[in-house]
Scaffold this motif. Sequence first.
Motif, PDB file in Angstrom:
ATOM      1  N   ALA A 117      -9.305   1.474  -5.375  1.00 37.08           N
ATOM      2  CA  ALA A 117      -8.375   1.081  -6.232  1.00 37.08           C
ATOM      3  C   ALA A 117      -7.024   0.375  -5.622  1.00 37.08           C
ATOM      4  O   ALA A 117      -6.740  -0.869  -5.777  1.00 37.08           O
ATOM      5  CB  ALA A 117      -8.017   1.949  -7.082  1.00 37.08           C
ATOM      6  N   LEU A 118      -6.780   0.895  -4.522  1.00 31.46           N
ATOM      7  CA  LEU A 118      -5.407   0.210  -3.784  1.00 31.46           C
ATOM      8  C   LEU A 118      -5.936  -1.035  -3.137  1.00 31.46           C
ATOM      9  O   LEU A 118      -5.256  -2.029  -2.962  1.00 31.46           O
ATOM     10  CB  LEU A 118      -4.935   1.287  -2.838  1.00 31.46           C
ATOM     11  CG  LEU A 118      -4.223   2.578  -3.172  1.00 31.46           C
ATOM     12  CD1 LEU A 118      -3.841   3.312  -1.928  1.00 31.46           C
ATOM     13  CD2 LEU A 118      -3.008   2.308  -3.826  1.00 31.46           C
ATOM     14  N   ALA A 119      -7.140  -1.170  -2.631  1.00 26.83           N
ATOM     15  CA  ALA A 119      -7.661  -2.362  -2.074  1.00 26.83           C
ATOM     16  C   ALA A 119      -8.250  -3.176  -3.076  1.00 26.83           C
ATOM     17  O   ALA A 119      -7.695  -4.565  -2.690  1.00 26.83           O
ATOM     18  CB  ALA A 119      -9.139  -1.830  -1.394  1.00 26.83           C
ATOM     19  N   VAL A 120      -8.677  -2.790  -4.253  1.00 28.95           N
ATOM     20  CA  VAL A 120      -8.626  -4.001  -5.249  1.00 28.95           C
ATOM     21  C   VAL A 120      -7.302  -4.675  -5.575  1.00 28.95           C
ATOM     22  O   VAL A 120      -7.377  -5.804  -5.855  1.00 28.95           O
ATOM     23  CB  VAL A 120      -9.538  -3.386  -6.450  1.00 28.95           C
ATOM     24  CG1 VAL A 120      -9.544  -4.242  -7.700  1.00 28.95           C
ATOM     25  CG2 VAL A 120     -10.709  -2.710  -6.043  1.00 28.95           C
ATOM     26  N   ASP A 121      -6.286  -3.662  -5.936  1.00 29.66           N
ATOM     27  CA  ASP A 121      -5.280  -4.081  -6.096  1.00 29.66           C
ATOM     28  C   ASP A 121      -4.590  -5.003  -5.218  1.00 29.66           C
ATOM     29  O   ASP A 121      -3.878  -6.051  -5.588  1.00 29.66           O
ATOM     30  CB  ASP A 121      -4.179  -2.939  -6.347  1.00 29.66           C
ATOM     31  CG  ASP A 121      -3.046  -3.435  -7.379  1.00 29.66           C
ATOM     32  OD1 ASP A 121      -3.234  -4.232  -8.202  1.00 29.66           O
ATOM     33  OD2 ASP A 121      -1.957  -2.496  -7.250  1.00 29.66           O
ATOM     34  N   LEU A 275      -0.457  -2.846   2.398  1.00 25.10           N
ATOM     35  CA  LEU A 275       0.509  -2.332   1.614  1.00 25.10           C
ATOM     36  C   LEU A 275       1.888  -2.441   2.350  1.00 25.10           C
ATOM     37  O   LEU A 275       2.840  -2.022   1.529  1.00 25.10           O
ATOM     38  CB  LEU A 275      -0.003  -0.782   1.305  1.00 25.10           C
ATOM     39  CG  LEU A 275      -1.268  -0.669   0.529  1.00 25.10           C
ATOM     40  CD1 LEU A 275      -1.447   0.829   0.252  1.00 25.10           C
ATOM     41  CD2 LEU A 275      -1.344  -1.609  -0.789  1.00 25.10           C
ATOM     42  N   SER A 276       1.943  -2.869   3.407  1.00 23.59           N
ATOM     43  CA  SER A 276       3.328  -3.132   3.858  1.00 23.59           C
ATOM     44  C   SER A 276       3.615  -4.757   4.252  1.00 23.59           C
ATOM     45  O   SER A 276       4.413  -5.121   5.038  1.00 23.59           O
ATOM     46  CB  SER A 276       3.453  -2.178   5.244  1.00 23.59           C
ATOM     47  OG  SER A 276       2.586  -2.553   6.294  1.00 23.59           O
ATOM     48  N   ASP A 277       2.795  -5.350   3.396  1.00 22.53           N
ATOM     49  CA  ASP A 277       2.652  -6.961   3.749  1.00 22.53           C
ATOM     50  C   ASP A 277       2.687  -7.435   5.354  1.00 22.53           C
ATOM     51  O   ASP A 277       3.372  -8.210   5.541  1.00 22.53           O
ATOM     52  CB  ASP A 277       4.072  -7.541   3.002  1.00 22.53           C
ATOM     53  CG  ASP A 277       4.197  -7.107   1.478  1.00 22.53           C
ATOM     54  OD1 ASP A 277       2.940  -7.293   0.751  1.00 22.53           O
ATOM     55  OD2 ASP A 277       5.158  -6.803   0.961  1.00 22.53           O
ATOM     56  N   GLN A 278       1.984  -6.793   5.920  1.00 20.40           N
ATOM     57  CA  GLN A 278       1.848  -7.117   7.337  1.00 20.40           C
ATOM     58  C   GLN A 278       0.689  -8.253   7.621  1.00 20.40           C
ATOM     59  O   GLN A 278       0.578  -8.957   8.648  1.00 20.40           O
ATOM     60  CB  GLN A 278       1.784  -6.060   8.350  1.00 20.40           C
ATOM     61  CG  GLN A 278       2.914  -5.162   8.185  1.00 20.40           C
ATOM     62  CD  GLN A 278       2.515  -3.920   9.309  1.00 20.40           C
ATOM     63  OE1 GLN A 278       1.912  -3.915  10.026  1.00 20.40           O
ATOM     64  NE2 GLN A 278       3.315  -2.971   9.016  1.00 20.40           N
ATOM     65  N   VAL A 279      -0.210  -8.261   6.639  1.00 17.48           N
ATOM     66  CA  VAL A 279      -1.182  -9.235   6.866  1.00 17.48           C
ATOM     67  C   VAL A 279      -1.632 -10.171   5.595  1.00 17.48           C
ATOM     68  O   VAL A 279      -0.960  -9.977   4.487  1.00 17.48           O
ATOM     69  CB  VAL A 279      -2.606  -8.718   7.006  1.00 17.48           C
ATOM     70  CG1 VAL A 279      -2.539  -7.783   8.226  1.00 17.48           C
ATOM     71  CG2 VAL A 279      -3.096  -7.809   5.715  1.00 17.48           C
ATOM     72  N   GLN A 280      -1.972 -11.384   5.551  1.00 19.41           N
ATOM     73  CA  GLN A 280      -2.291 -12.351   4.549  1.00 19.41           C
ATOM     74  C   GLN A 280      -3.309 -11.833   3.667  1.00 19.41           C
ATOM     75  O   GLN A 280      -4.461 -11.522   4.228  1.00 19.41           O
ATOM     76  CB  GLN A 280      -2.623 -13.692   5.272  1.00 19.41           C
ATOM     77  CG  GLN A 280      -1.266 -14.431   5.732  1.00 19.41           C
ATOM     78  CD  GLN A 280      -1.463 -16.043   6.087  1.00 19.41           C
ATOM     79  OE1 GLN A 280      -2.563 -16.261   6.392  1.00 19.41           O
ATOM     80  NE2 GLN A 280      -0.436 -16.805   5.932  1.00 19.41           N
ATOM     81  N   ARG A 281      -3.371 -12.116   2.369  1.00 21.85           N
ATOM     82  CA  ARG A 281      -4.254 -11.935   1.681  1.00 21.85           C
ATOM     83  C   ARG A 281      -5.634 -13.015   1.885  1.00 21.85           C
ATOM     84  O   ARG A 281      -5.225 -14.012   2.288  1.00 21.85           O
ATOM     85  CB  ARG A 281      -3.878 -12.097   0.037  1.00 21.85           C
ATOM     86  CG  ARG A 281      -3.402 -10.831  -0.664  1.00 21.85           C
ATOM     87  CD  ARG A 281      -2.488  -9.881   0.333  1.00 21.85           C
ATOM     88  NE  ARG A 281      -1.904  -8.845  -0.621  1.00 21.85           N
ATOM     89  CZ  ARG A 281      -1.061  -8.111  -0.087  1.00 21.85           C
ATOM     90  NH1 ARG A 281      -0.710  -8.043   1.302  1.00 21.85           N
ATOM     91  NH2 ARG A 281      -0.696  -6.997  -0.746  1.00 21.85           N
ATOM     92  N   PRO A 282      -6.673 -12.515   1.223  1.00 24.67           N
ATOM     93  CA  PRO A 282      -7.647 -13.574   1.815  1.00 24.67           C
ATOM     94  C   PRO A 282      -7.661 -15.021   0.833  1.00 24.67           C
ATOM     95  O   PRO A 282      -7.310 -14.770  -0.327  1.00 24.67           O
ATOM     96  CB  PRO A 282      -8.957 -12.955   1.415  1.00 24.67           C
ATOM     97  CG  PRO A 282      -8.570 -11.789   0.463  1.00 24.67           C
ATOM     98  CD  PRO A 282      -7.225 -11.308   0.925  1.00 24.67           C
ATOM     99  N   SER A 283      -8.539 -15.870   1.303  1.00 23.48           N
ATOM    100  CA  SER A 283      -8.331 -17.418   0.550  1.00 23.48           C
ATOM    101  C   SER A 283      -9.388 -17.266  -0.351  1.00 23.48           C
ATOM    102  O   SER A 283      -9.585 -18.126  -1.243  1.00 23.48           O
ATOM    103  CB  SER A 283      -8.363 -18.375   1.473  1.00 23.48           C
ATOM    104  OG  SER A 283      -9.510 -18.279   2.102  1.00 23.48           O
ATOM    105  N   TYR A 284     -10.617 -16.371  -0.271  1.00 16.75           N
ATOM    106  CA  TYR A 284     -11.748 -16.519  -1.131  1.00 16.75           C
ATOM    107  C   TYR A 284     -12.734 -17.949  -0.751  1.00 16.75           C
ATOM    108  O   TYR A 284     -13.377 -18.318  -1.682  1.00 16.75           O
ATOM    109  CB  TYR A 284     -11.581 -16.087  -2.466  1.00 16.75           C
ATOM    110  CG  TYR A 284     -11.344 -14.613  -2.806  1.00 16.75           C
ATOM    111  CD1 TYR A 284     -12.557 -13.976  -3.017  1.00 16.75           C
ATOM    112  CD2 TYR A 284      -9.944 -13.920  -2.639  1.00 16.75           C
ATOM    113  CE1 TYR A 284     -12.212 -12.372  -3.179  1.00 16.75           C
ATOM    114  CE2 TYR A 284      -9.977 -12.750  -2.680  1.00 16.75           C
ATOM    115  CZ  TYR A 284     -11.263 -12.037  -2.909  1.00 16.75           C
ATOM    116  OH  TYR A 284     -10.889 -10.480  -3.102  1.00 16.75           O
ATOM    117  N   ASN A 285     -12.595 -18.301   0.510  1.00 19.40           N
ATOM    118  CA  ASN A 285     -13.465 -19.241   0.634  1.00 19.40           C
ATOM    119  C   ASN A 285     -15.084 -18.873   0.994  1.00 19.40           C
ATOM    120  O   ASN A 285     -15.754 -19.594   1.152  1.00 19.40           O
ATOM    121  CB  ASN A 285     -13.068 -20.134   2.141  1.00 19.40           C
ATOM    122  CG  ASN A 285     -11.508 -20.757   1.848  1.00 19.40           C
ATOM    123  OD1 ASN A 285     -11.835 -21.357   0.712  1.00 19.40           O
ATOM    124  ND2 ASN A 285     -11.015 -20.700   2.979  1.00 19.40           N
TER     125      ASN A 285
END
Length: 310
Positions: A117-121, A275-285
């Motif tokens: 669930a944390l990953a989904v969020d 969860l500590s905002d160290q990486v970018q979220r995916p672009s879903y390409n």
Amino acid sequence: MSSPPHVINQTQARELLGQVDVLQILRALFRDLAAGHAVQPPQQWVEFPQGAGDFINYLGVLAQDGVYGMKTSPYIVREQGPLVTAWTLLMSTHTGQPLLLCDAAELTTARTAATTALAVDALAPQAARRLAIIGSGKVAQAHLHYVKNLRDWQSINFFSPSLTATDSTLQRLDPRVSIAPTCEAALEDADVILLCTSSAGPVIDPSRLSKPALITSISTNAPRAHEVPPQSLNEMDVFCDYRQTTPGSAGEMLIAAEQHGWNPSAVMGDLPELLSDQVQRPSYNRHVFFRSIGLGLEDIALANALWRLL
């Protein structure tokens, strides 16, 4: 004289877990891991002699809480079928004394689903509306419990070979639930796909999906178990629960590295980083894949929460 540790059975653990915020506890854990306030060693796998089974130890230290511990889970070979149990031992880093011995079945189900669930969020598009869950057992049902309010799901499709269209057990959990007649029907146009099976081999082929989706996988403790084809990792953005340990244990990652040219350095991020905002979220390409193997720290964090309740 030291006092004996609390001993909690499965029923008591279930009742106590209902009194704590599992998602918040695990969210704090992964942030502690990112900040260096927790230690997560690799899993320890030990075989019994003469092919009698094995056991896996999941270890961890929560420094700020003053505890460390271990979940130990044996796989015992028997004529009537294998027996799998799990117990979590919580220890004090201040006194060196045992604090709690807890049947880990409920802890494992809760932490497995809550980690997904944390990953989904963190990873699912905010506009995600169609959820597919492959599997129907307790772990699959726990996944529904923890993800059902994370997005505005318009449909939640379950598929398992054991389910029938008239099975109302899952539909009682949420009015949006539908039972799909086939796996392909459950996956149709899905934005998020949760794989919650005990299969030792692939249950879906991401290349056959109609659009980029978030795919999460937990798999099972069978040797090199995996729920997606290992070669598919080369065509997806890969995330995991903890990059220091997961690639060395997850079946599809081991096989992909050995046979398909995949490199663990391709992991784009893990939960401490997300969860500590160290990486970018995916672009879903392309598809996004999240793999969880289960961390000792997750069990220890929940055991610590139950001990504090007591």
